[in-house]
Enzyme design. Sequence first.
Site, mmCIF file in Angstrom:
data_model
loop_
_atom_site.group_PDB
_atom_site.id
_atom_site.type_symbol
_atom_site.label_atom_id
_atom_site.label_comp_id
_atom_site.label_asym_id
_atom_site.label_seq_id
_atom_site.Cartn_x
_atom_site.Cartn_y
_atom_site.Cartn_z
ATOM 1 N N ILE A 122 0.922 -55.685 9.551
ATOM 2 C CA ILE A 122 -0.027 -56.690 10.019
ATOM 3 C C ILE A 122 -1.440 -56.133 10.051
ATOM 4 O O ILE A 122 -2.410 -56.830 9.728
ATOM 5 C CB ILE A 122 0.441 -57.192 11.401
ATOM 6 N N ASP A 123 -1.579 -54.868 10.420
ATOM 7 C CA ASP A 123 -2.894 -54.243 10.530
ATOM 8 C C ASP A 123 -3.573 -54.149 9.163
ATOM 9 O O ASP A 123 -4.730 -54.540 8.991
ATOM 10 C CB ASP A 123 -2.721 -52.850 11.135
ATOM 11 N N ASP A 124 -2.856 -53.607 8.181
ATOM 12 C CA ASP A 124 -3.419 -53.522 6.831
ATOM 13 C C ASP A 124 -3.787 -54.902 6.302
ATOM 14 O O ASP A 124 -4.839 -55.079 5.673
ATOM 15 C CB ASP A 124 -2.411 -52.866 5.874
#
Length: 683
Positions: A422-424
């Site tokens: 999710i972060d990337d």
Amino acid sequence: MTATTDGSTGALPPRAPSASDATAEKTATQASARTAVRQDTVDAARRATARATDYLLSVQDPAGWWKGDLETNVTMDAEDLLLRQFLGIQDPKLTEAAARHIRGQQGADGTWATFYGGPGELSTTIEAYVALRLAGDAPDAPHMARAAAWVRAEGGIAAARVFTRIWLALFGWWKWDDLPELPPELLYFPKWFPLNIYDFGCWARQTIVPLTIVSAKRPVRPAPFALDELHTDPRHPNPPRPLAPATSWDGVFQRLDKALHLYRKVALRTLRGAAMRSAARWIIERQENDGCWGGIQPPAVYSVIALHLCGYDLEHPVLRAGLDSLDRFAVWRDDGPPGPDGTSGAPTRMIEACQSPVWDTCLATIALADAGVPADHPQLVKAAEWMLAEQIDRPGDWSVKRPQLPSGGWGFEFENDNYPDIDDTAEVVLALRRVQHPDPLRVDAAVRRAVRWNLGMQSKNGAWGAFDVDNTSPFPNRLPFCDFGEVIDPPSADVTAHVVEMLADVGRTHDPRTRRGIAWLLAEQEPDGSWFGRWGTNYLYGTGSVLPALAAVGVPGSHPAVRRAVSWLERVQNDDGGWGEDQRSYQDKERWAGRGASTASQTAWALMALLAAGERDSETVRRGVRWLIATQREDGSWDEPYFTGTGFPWDFSINYHLYRQVFPLTALGRYLGGGPAGAPVES
């Protein structure tokens, strides 16, 4: 002028300077001096930004991506040598190069730490010591004797973590009976049942499944030497320990482990055999196109061992690809001790635990764009093209809990289609939207898929974890087996902040799901004004992530939460003007939160937070910018030996070698150009 009766012209006599005049003049002089100092800082920042921009552009790969070395600790190198010993594929040149690297990381007290400047760590020291024994270092050599003495003083092998003792059990240096049991039948637990494999974070899940095979098989290869010197008492290497009270969670899980040891003796052969075949099939199905598993070293290593124990020959395509992928994690350098004739250093070999091209590329793109590189610059377009090609279009393990959600995320590594994160995904969207790509419709379509996927991965509390939804079971961390670090993936402030910032950027500030994320962030603020950083060290990273997100959704700089964060950042600024935070803040917040030697990346995080809060003209920001300028090297880069990245809080620390370049450039660019949250600095 009119004459007066006394013959004067009527002009008023000169007024003597008053105290208020002197004060005004002093104030004007001080203001002028401040303006001059500020202008000097702006000019110096422009020069530093130009140098940093040139440097970062110069290290882009021709294919369009960036990747810095991902440095962790010597257990990666030690376990690589142990794996080769176990499989019988030793290479003398490789072994000696790895040994040089391991020796070079040893502290003066004979220990090995898990991060630069950190204290000696028992399991790391044991694994490094054993690797050097495999490389031929004699146990009575001074550096080895110091290490062994320290290990004994810390409780010996018996006090090491489970993973270390598993590696030793592979060679008979530890008894399998004295390790926690991990049955392969675990794979048959339904998804609603406690301790099913999807209760574990993806990195732990990928590691545990192959280890169920290893635990069931209990292989032992002939040990090339004894390790009596690492026991407090070689006659009793594993002294008995009392169980925790049965009414405690630790006591419950200790007794569960004893029951599993008994179950091993009565387990049906047919059931166990079927479970191991299921585990092997699960592993093979998750092998990536480059041969690795999850793009990280531990699952790859244990998957190779597990499949080999299941009868797969080393020349089998699955194992051949797996071993080749591990070779690609090796970083070769010429930084070993110089030869006696003054020749350059001997080659060393460092193993990366993982590789971070997607993460590094999106952060580099954001940094360059925020530093003023034109949106249609050919190198930014090439980076965007590479990122677009990396978007994942098939389901992975995340779809177990979100079966109807279409894919659309990005992974962290070159190949990791099963575990996008999710972060990337949030940061790639922010990067793509800063680039003027020749096919904007293609970019828009990719962004829409990514936003849909990230929104679909929101946890029920309104926040976001890294890889999974609602991966918050309290049980996995309590297993005796799981003493190697965080094994679940609960939502975190840094990931949630990046998603919120991305949602604001695509015009979804008022989406109810965005508002829930904002509310969660505000509720998670620490009493001192900071935010905890799960994937970066630590409160500086959390705070540096959250304040730009709050600014992006329109939270004003006057908001109480923002003012508390600004006050905290002002309090923890170092005397030299920079910021730093030691990994020990994960264990001892009182002493270490926001405290440590100044680093380029952490100074940049603090500046990004302050700039987002509207503190551009403050003395605190000016001092931070001056620190970045003063510490920049001639080639435009920064040096940073300290570890500012986090794999598992405290247990596994990371030095992302590109952090020292991308974040200072981002901060300087936003200081000069305003960035996402403010107006440009005037000359």
